[in-house]
Design a protein around this motif. Structure first.
Motif, PDB file in Angstrom:
ATOM      1  N   ASP A 207      22.588  49.417  14.044  1.00 52.81           N
ATOM      2  CA  ASP A 207      23.016  48.802  14.955  1.00 52.81           C
ATOM      3  C   ASP A 207      23.337  49.577  16.083  1.00 52.81           C
ATOM      4  OD1 ASP A 207      23.920  46.508  16.009  1.00 52.81           O
ATOM      5  OD2 ASP A 207      26.065  46.792  15.273  1.00 52.81           O
ATOM      6  N   HIS A 208      23.557  48.907  17.283  1.00 58.75           N
ATOM      7  CA  HIS A 208      23.946  49.665  18.542  1.00 58.75           C
ATOM      8  C   HIS A 208      24.388  48.814  19.452  1.00 58.75           C
ATOM      9  CE1 HIS A 208      20.242  48.340  20.869  1.00 58.75           C
ATOM     10  NE2 HIS A 208      19.864  48.425  19.615  1.00 58.75           N
ATOM     11  N   ASP A 209      25.176  49.313  20.357  1.00 59.24           N
ATOM     12  CA  ASP A 209      25.915  48.695  21.507  1.00 59.24           C
ATOM     13  C   ASP A 209      24.976  47.944  22.240  1.00 59.24           C
ATOM     14  OD1 ASP A 209      28.795  49.189  23.297  1.00 59.24           O
ATOM     15  OD2 ASP A 209      27.212  47.791  23.774  1.00 59.24           O
ATOM     16  N   LYS A 210      24.721  46.800  22.752  1.00 62.58           N
ATOM     17  CA  LYS A 210      24.156  46.037  23.496  1.00 62.58           C
ATOM     18  C   LYS A 210      24.267  46.081  25.178  1.00 62.58           C
ATOM     19  CE  LYS A 210      21.986  44.858  19.345  1.00 62.58           C
ATOM     20  NZ  LYS A 210      23.251  45.341  18.508  1.00 62.58           N
ATOM     21  N   ASP A 211      25.567  46.371  25.370  1.00 62.16           N
ATOM     22  CA  ASP A 211      26.059  46.344  26.722  1.00 62.16           C
ATOM     23  C   ASP A 211      25.316  47.187  27.794  1.00 62.16           C
ATOM     24  OD1 ASP A 211      27.904  44.533  25.855  1.00 62.16           O
ATOM     25  OD2 ASP A 211      29.564  46.046  25.750  1.00 62.16           O
ATOM     26  N   ILE A 212      25.246  46.618  28.716  1.00 61.15           N
ATOM     27  CA  ILE A 212      24.730  47.482  29.898  1.00 61.15           C
ATOM     28  C   ILE A 212      25.982  48.446  30.551  1.00 61.15           C
ATOM     29  CG2 ILE A 212      23.562  47.898  32.126  1.00 61.15           C
ATOM     30  CD1 ILE A 212      22.213  44.961  31.150  1.00 61.15           C
ATOM     31  N   ARG A 213      25.987  49.510  30.171  1.00 59.80           N
ATOM     32  CA  ARG A 213      27.409  50.355  30.856  1.00 59.80           C
ATOM     33  C   ARG A 213      27.034  51.134  32.006  1.00 59.80           C
ATOM     34  NH1 ARG A 213      31.315  51.803  26.548  1.00 59.80           N
ATOM     35  NH2 ARG A 213      30.741  50.735  24.760  1.00 59.80           N
ATOM     36  N   GLN A 214      28.074  51.254  32.836  1.00 60.26           N
ATOM     37  CA  GLN A 214      28.006  52.196  33.984  1.00 60.26           C
ATOM     38  C   GLN A 214      28.127  53.542  33.382  1.00 60.26           C
ATOM     39  OE1 GLN A 214      30.490  51.108  37.467  1.00 60.26           O
ATOM     40  NE2 GLN A 214      31.418  49.351  36.232  1.00 60.26           N
ATOM     41  N   PHE A 215      27.750  54.524  34.009  1.00 58.35           N
ATOM     42  CA  PHE A 215      27.777  55.766  33.917  1.00 58.35           C
ATOM     43  C   PHE A 215      28.020  56.862  35.335  1.00 58.35           C
ATOM     44  CE2 PHE A 215      23.947  58.402  34.512  1.00 58.35           C
ATOM     45  CZ  PHE A 215      22.970  57.287  34.292  1.00 58.35           C
ATOM     46  N   ASP A 216      28.557  57.988  34.915  1.00 56.80           N
ATOM     47  CA  ASP A 216      28.691  58.920  36.171  1.00 56.80           C
ATOM     48  C   ASP A 216      28.065  60.176  35.772  1.00 56.80           C
ATOM     49  OD1 ASP A 216      29.789  57.164  37.954  1.00 56.80           O
ATOM     50  OD2 ASP A 216      31.606  57.060  36.824  1.00 56.80           O
ATOM     51  N   ILE A 217      27.695  60.973  36.575  1.00 59.13           N
ATOM     52  CA  ILE A 217      27.357  62.366  36.394  1.00 59.13           C
ATOM     53  C   ILE A 217      28.569  63.143  37.022  1.00 59.13           C
ATOM     54  CG2 ILE A 217      25.945  64.351  36.662  1.00 59.13           C
ATOM     55  CD1 ILE A 217      23.599  62.236  36.817  1.00 59.13           C
ATOM     56  N   THR A 218      29.407  63.666  36.142  1.00 58.11           N
ATOM     57  CA  THR A 218      30.524  64.369  36.741  1.00 58.11           C
ATOM     58  C   THR A 218      30.573  65.795  36.816  1.00 58.11           C
ATOM     59  OG1 THR A 218      31.771  64.530  34.626  1.00 58.11           O
ATOM     60  CG2 THR A 218      31.967  62.442  35.688  1.00 58.11           C
ATOM     61  N   SER A 219      31.629  66.579  36.783  1.00 57.62           N
ATOM     62  CA  SER A 219      31.450  68.040  36.701  1.00 57.62           C
ATOM     63  C   SER A 219      31.303  68.514  35.337  1.00 57.62           C
ATOM     64  CB  SER A 219      32.652  68.835  37.445  1.00 57.62           C
ATOM     65  OG  SER A 219      33.733  68.153  36.580  1.00 57.62           O
ATOM     66  N   ARG A 220      31.423  67.624  34.388  1.00 67.57           N
ATOM     67  CA  ARG A 220      31.360  67.964  32.732  1.00 67.57           C
ATOM     68  C   ARG A 220      30.161  67.574  32.426  1.00 67.57           C
ATOM     69  NH1 ARG A 220      36.211  66.459  34.312  1.00 67.57           N
ATOM     70  NH2 ARG A 220      36.006  64.314  33.625  1.00 67.57           N
ATOM     71  N   GLY A 221      29.327  66.771  32.988  1.00 62.81           N
ATOM     72  CA  GLY A 221      28.013  66.138  32.594  1.00 62.81           C
ATOM     73  C   GLY A 221      28.174  64.756  32.567  1.00 62.81           C
ATOM     74  N   ILE A 222      27.434  63.985  31.831  1.00 68.65           N
ATOM     75  CA  ILE A 222      27.498  62.553  31.997  1.00 68.65           C
ATOM     76  C   ILE A 222      28.740  61.896  31.256  1.00 68.65           C
ATOM     77  CG2 ILE A 222      26.324  60.586  30.957  1.00 68.65           C
ATOM     78  CD1 ILE A 222      23.588  61.639  31.934  1.00 68.65           C
ATOM     79  N   GLU A 223      29.131  60.734  31.704  1.00 64.16           N
ATOM     80  CA  GLU A 223      30.272  60.314  31.003  1.00 64.16           C
ATOM     81  C   GLU A 223      29.951  58.587  31.014  1.00 64.16           C
ATOM     82  OE1 GLU A 223      34.262  61.422  32.453  1.00 64.16           O
ATOM     83  OE2 GLU A 223      33.648  63.450  32.084  1.00 64.16           O
ATOM     84  N   VAL A 224      29.850  58.203  29.984  1.00 60.58           N
ATOM     85  CA  VAL A 224      29.390  56.566  29.941  1.00 60.58           C
ATOM     86  C   VAL A 224      30.776  55.697  29.959  1.00 60.58           C
ATOM     87  CG1 VAL A 224      28.184  54.623  28.634  1.00 60.58           C
ATOM     88  CG2 VAL A 224      27.497  57.060  28.708  1.00 60.58           C
ATOM     89  N   ARG A 225      30.976  54.583  30.973  1.00 57.26           N
ATOM     90  CA  ARG A 225      32.105  54.177  31.283  1.00 57.26           C
ATOM     91  C   ARG A 225      31.915  52.702  30.561  1.00 57.26           C
ATOM     92  NH1 ARG A 225      34.561  58.236  33.461  1.00 57.26           N
ATOM     93  NH2 ARG A 225      33.683  59.296  35.184  1.00 57.26           N
ATOM     94  N   SER A 226      32.579  51.687  31.223  1.00 56.89           N
ATOM     95  CA  SER A 226      32.698  50.469  30.671  1.00 56.89           C
ATOM     96  C   SER A 226      31.428  49.567  30.903  1.00 56.89           C
ATOM     97  CB  SER A 226      33.993  49.683  31.142  1.00 56.89           C
ATOM     98  OG  SER A 226      33.994  49.684  32.604  1.00 56.89           O
ATOM     99  N   ARG A 227      31.406  48.367  30.440  1.00 56.76           N
ATOM    100  CA  ARG A 227      30.122  47.714  30.821  1.00 56.76           C
ATOM    101  C   ARG A 227      30.405  46.832  32.373  1.00 56.76           C
ATOM    102  NH1 ARG A 227      30.537  42.287  27.310  1.00 56.76           N
ATOM    103  NH2 ARG A 227      29.249  41.521  28.961  1.00 56.76           N
ATOM    104  N   PHE A 228      29.347  46.654  32.826  1.00 57.65           N
ATOM    105  CA  PHE A 228      29.217  45.903  34.075  1.00 57.65           C
ATOM    106  C   PHE A 228      29.964  44.348  33.900  1.00 57.65           C
ATOM    107  CE2 PHE A 228      26.212  49.034  35.216  1.00 57.65           C
ATOM    108  CZ  PHE A 228      26.459  49.477  36.505  1.00 57.65           C
ATOM    109  N   GLU A 229      30.892  44.188  34.737  1.00 54.27           N
ATOM    110  CA  GLU A 229      31.668  42.927  34.614  1.00 54.27           C
ATOM    111  C   GLU A 229      31.190  42.100  35.740  1.00 54.27           C
ATOM    112  OE1 GLU A 229      33.178  41.829  31.855  1.00 54.27           O
ATOM    113  OE2 GLU A 229      33.969  43.630  30.887  1.00 54.27           O
ATOM    114  N   GLY A 230      31.093  40.639  35.308  1.00 52.23           N
ATOM    115  CA  GLY A 230      30.892  39.802  36.528  1.00 52.23           C
ATOM    116  C   GLY A 230      29.614  39.682  37.081  1.00 52.23           C
TER     117      GLY A 230
END
Lengths: 253, 123
Positions: A207-230
């Motif tokens: 199983d896996h998360d079906k959400d479309i999530r926001q992510f950023d490339i930070t100084s520590r690499g990729i960080e996946v954040r919350s889903r796009f709302e609205g």
């Protein structure tokens, strides 16, 4: 169930703990979306956090570029190579394919000698150089992927999408069918600003998360954040507010 | 004649190990490029065609120089199916010498002397 943690904040949660061992994951995205960064992060975290040596197979970008790009995130790839925990191999699809098929090839020898458990192939799109026949290309890629699995490697393969915004182009050779996990990275334009979206479209055997999530490339690499709302139509690249869609569908009729 | 001898002596004023490496192995500009390329990307394995592309040189010139470097033990030449591929020798002594050469090449004076020896060798 045993999992291979990517170490990418937010992504392992989407993958219910991580990738499945000895599987292949396709990471598809337009230039600059972070495909290679995600792959490097997977390799780096494997070495540092899980004591799993890794190999990077590059078909275009020079190893020296990997050293430099990794250093920007604080990942010392040169030191890891000196310690025998990482190897960055520059080669071509034709050579790596032949090499993987023969007994005692460079990749096989290296994987056994280092005890490598992870591999990043950047990028599998270059296999298109080998033949114009889509069926033949799918067959060659399938052979390559199975060679990696035979060596016990959990692989991330990157795929370059020529589309900057919007729906991905069709895979003539059906690569998503060959791989176990399929991750899409996209640019999304919302209110005159470009964001990045990540979607786990497929994960065979889990199983896996079906959400479309926001992510950023930070100084520590990729960080996946919350889903796009609205918003809806995120993967089209130009999403609409949900309220606008409602008005369009029901009020303006 | 005397002036040429003086220049020769000045130019030969470098580490004997590196001077010997220059005279016997890095004796063309294409080889210099190839040695730098393999020194910076030590786990490369590829065909002459692809290596020529990485180095930004034409295949004909690169092919012959790769074969010579392999004959000298700097590179390893292998058959892979129908292809001939080249990789850097795993001999630690060769790798150490290449790193010394690359580090020395960062110095302008060394580069001037190295170019002098390569041009003389090409005459």
């Amino acid at each position: 169930m045993e999992r291979v943690k990517t170490g990418v904040p937010g992504l392992d949660e989407m993958l219910r703990g991580g990738l499945l061992p000895q599987t292949t994951t396709l990471v598809e995205g337009a230039p600059g979306t972070g495909k290679t960064t995600l792959g490097m992060q997977f390799i780096y975290n494997g070495i540092i956090e899980c004591d799993e040596p890794g190999i990077i197979l590059t078909f275009e970008q020079f190893p020296s570029q990997f050293y430099r790009d990794a250093a920007n995130f604080g990942w010392d790839f040169r030191r890891l190579e000196e310690e025998g925990k990482l190897r960055i191999i520059m080669t071509s699809p034709e050579v790596s394919l032949q090499d993987l098929q023969r007994v005692g090839g460079q990749i096989e020898a290296l994987a056994r000698e280092m005890g490598a458990r992870r591999i990043l192939v950047d990028s599998i799109s270059h296999f298109q150089r080998l033949t114009h026949d889509p069926l033949q290309l799918r067959h060659l890629t399938y052979t390559f992927v199975n060679g990696l699995k035979r060596e016990g490697l959990t692989a991330i393969l990157t795929w370059e999408s020529p589309v900057l915004l919007g729906e991905p182009g069709e895979h003539d050779i059906g690569i998503p069918f060959i791989v176990d996990t399929y991750i899409i990275l996209r640019y999304v334009e919302i209110e005159s600003a470009v964001h990045k979206a990540l979607l786990v479209l497929k994960m065979r055997g889990s199983d896996h998360d079906k959400d479309i999530r926001q992510f950023d490339i930070t100084s520590r690499g990729i960080e996946v954040r919350s889903r796009f709302e609205g918003h809806e139509g995120i993967m089209s690249g130009s999403p609409r507010r949900m309220a606008d869609s409602f008005v369009q569908a029901f009020v303006r009729r | 004649m005397e002036r040429e001898d003086l220049v020769g002596r000045v130019m030969a004023d470098m580490d004997p190990e590196l001077l010997n490496f220059l005279r016997t192995q890095v004796n063309s500009f294409v080889k210099w490029d190839l040695i730098r390329f393999f020194g910076e990307n030590p786990y490369t394995t590829d065909t002459a065609e692809n290596i020529a592309r990485y180095a930004g040189r034409n295949v004909e010139a690169t092919q012959a120089e790769l074969a010579e470097l392999a004959a000298q033990g700097v590179l390893v030449e292998q058959r892979l199916g129908e292809m001939t591929v080249y990789s850097l020798s795993s001999n630690p002594e060769v790798r150490r010498l290449i790193q010394r050469f690359l580090e020395a090449s960062n110095d302008r004076q060394f580069r001037v002397k190295a170019i002098y020896h390569i041009i003389r060798g090409m005459r």
